[in-house]
Design a protein around this motif. Structure first.
Motif: not given
Length: 305
Positions: A17-19, A177-187
Motif C-alpha cells: 500500500g505504499t506504491a 526501491t524499484m519500479l518494473v514495467l510494463p506491469y507497474g509494480y513497485t518493490y
C-alpha cells in the motif's frame, strides 16, 4: 545505512500500500546530475519540465527522468533522449519507446488519453526485457543514492539490459526501491538477490509479493488488499487479479474502504482496509522531521465465492 531506512526496517513498517499512484508513466532519458526537482533542476529543459508537469496534472500520468547506471559527470548532455511511455492496467499494460532529438515534441501528447490507456501510436511497441527502474536521486534523499545506485549497477553488471536509474518513486524509507514495467509494480527493501528474483518473476509474468509495495494502477487501499490476497492465497500471476474499491458508508468507520478482489478463475474476496497513522513517528525521508505516515491495514479478508 541511512537514518530513514533504518527506522523503517526497525519498526517493521509494511511495504504493501505504499506504491506511487500512476496509471501511466512517461520516462525521459536525461544524463548528468539531477537536482531535487529533476524536471526543472537538471540538464533537462526547465521550461519544458514545467509545461509537462502542468499538461499531465490530473491525467494519471507520472513523469520521471531516467539515465543509465554509472558515473554522471556534469558535462554537456547528449542530444538524443530515449523515451518510454507505459500504461499499467491489468490485462492492458503496454510500453512504447521513442528516440527524440527534441523532447519538446512531448508537448503534443494527449496525456488524458494516455492516462486512459491510449498511446496514439507514439513511438514503437517495446518488446524487450522488463524495464527495471531503480530510484537513485540522492539530491532528494541520500538513501536512494547510497542504496539505489549500487543496486542499479549490480543489476546492469549481471546482464539485465534494461536497467535505468530514475529520479523519484516515493517512499525513500523503503530504499532501494524499484519500479518494473510494463506491469507497474513497485518493490522495496531490495537486495541484489531479491531484485534479480523480482526481474526473473516479471519476465515470467508473476509477482513477488514479499517485497512488493503495490501496483501503481491501483489506489493505495486497493494495493494493500491485492497484495493481501497474493500473500494469503498464493496468487502469483501478474494479471490474475482486479479490484473494485468503495469507501465505507459515512457514519460507520472513518478512513476505511471495502475492496472486492476478483480472480480470473472466478474466485473473489472482500477486504476491509483501514487507513491509520503509523506509530511511533519516523522520518519519511532523511531530509524530513519524523511524522506519522499513513498506512493501509487489511483488517479482514473474506472469500465470497
Amino acid at each position: 545505512m541511512s537514518m530513514c531506512t533504518t527506522a523503517s526496517r526497525e519498526l517493521t513498517e509494511p511495504l504493501a500500500g505504499t506504491a506511487p499512484r500512476a496509471t501511466a508513466w512517461l520516462l525521459i532519458e536525461q544524463s548528468g546530475p539531477w537536482g531535487p526537482r529533476a524536471l526543472t533542476e537538471s540538464h533537462f529543459h526547465p521550461e519544458l519540465g514545467r509545461d509537462l508537469l502542468q499538461l499531465t496534472k490530473g491525467t494519471g500520468v507520472e513523469i520521471a527522468l531516467i539515465r543509465r547506471p554509472g558515473r554522471h559527470a556534469d558535462c554537456p548532455p547528449s542530444k538524443a533522449h530515449t523515451v518510454f511511455l507505459a500504461h499499467t492496467a491489468p490485462g492492458g499494460s503496454w510500453v512504447r519507446e521513442a528516440h527524440l532529438d527534441d523532447p519538446h515534441a512531448l508537448r503534443d501528447l494527449d496525456f488524458a488519453a494516455v492516462g486512459a490507456g491510449e498511446h496514439g501510436d507514439f513511438g514503437t511497441a517495446y518488446e524487450g526485457d522488463p524495464l527495471a527502474l531503480v530510484c537513485t536521486n540522492g539530491r532528494r534523499d541520500r538513501c536512494c543514492a547510497l542504496l539505489g545506485r549500487p543496486l542499479a549497477a549490480e543489476l546492469a553488471a549481471s546482464g539485465h539490459a534494461q536497467v535505468w536509474e530514475v529520479t523519484h518513486l516515493g517512499g525513500h524509507r523503503f530504499s532501494p526501491t524499484m519500479l518494473v514495467l510494463p506491469y507497474g509494480y513497485t518493490y522495496g527493501r531490495l537486495s541484489p538477490h531479491t531484485a534479480k528474483e523480482v526481474l526473473e518473476a516479471t519476465h515470467s509474468g508473476t509477482v513477488v509479493a514479499e517485497w512488493c509495495r503495490g501496483r501503481s494502477f491501483w489506489e493505495r487501499p486497493s494495493q494493500a488488499a491485492e497484495l493481501a490476497v497474493r500473500q494469503d492465497f498464493g496468487v502469483e500471476a501478474v494479471d490474475a487479479l482486479t479490484v473494485v474499491q468503495q469507501p465505507v458508508a459515512d457514519g460507520e468507520v472513518a478512513d476505511a474502504w471495502t475492496v472486492r478482489i476478483t480472480h480470473v478463475d472466478g474466485r473473489a474476496w472482500d477486504a476491509l482496509v483501514h487507513r491509520v497513522a503509523s506509530e511511533p513517528a519516523r522520518p519519511e525521508s532523511c531530509l524530513k522531521s519524523p511524522t506519522n505516515p499513513d498506512r493501509f491495514d487489511v483488517v479482514s479478508l473474506t472469500p465470497v465465492r
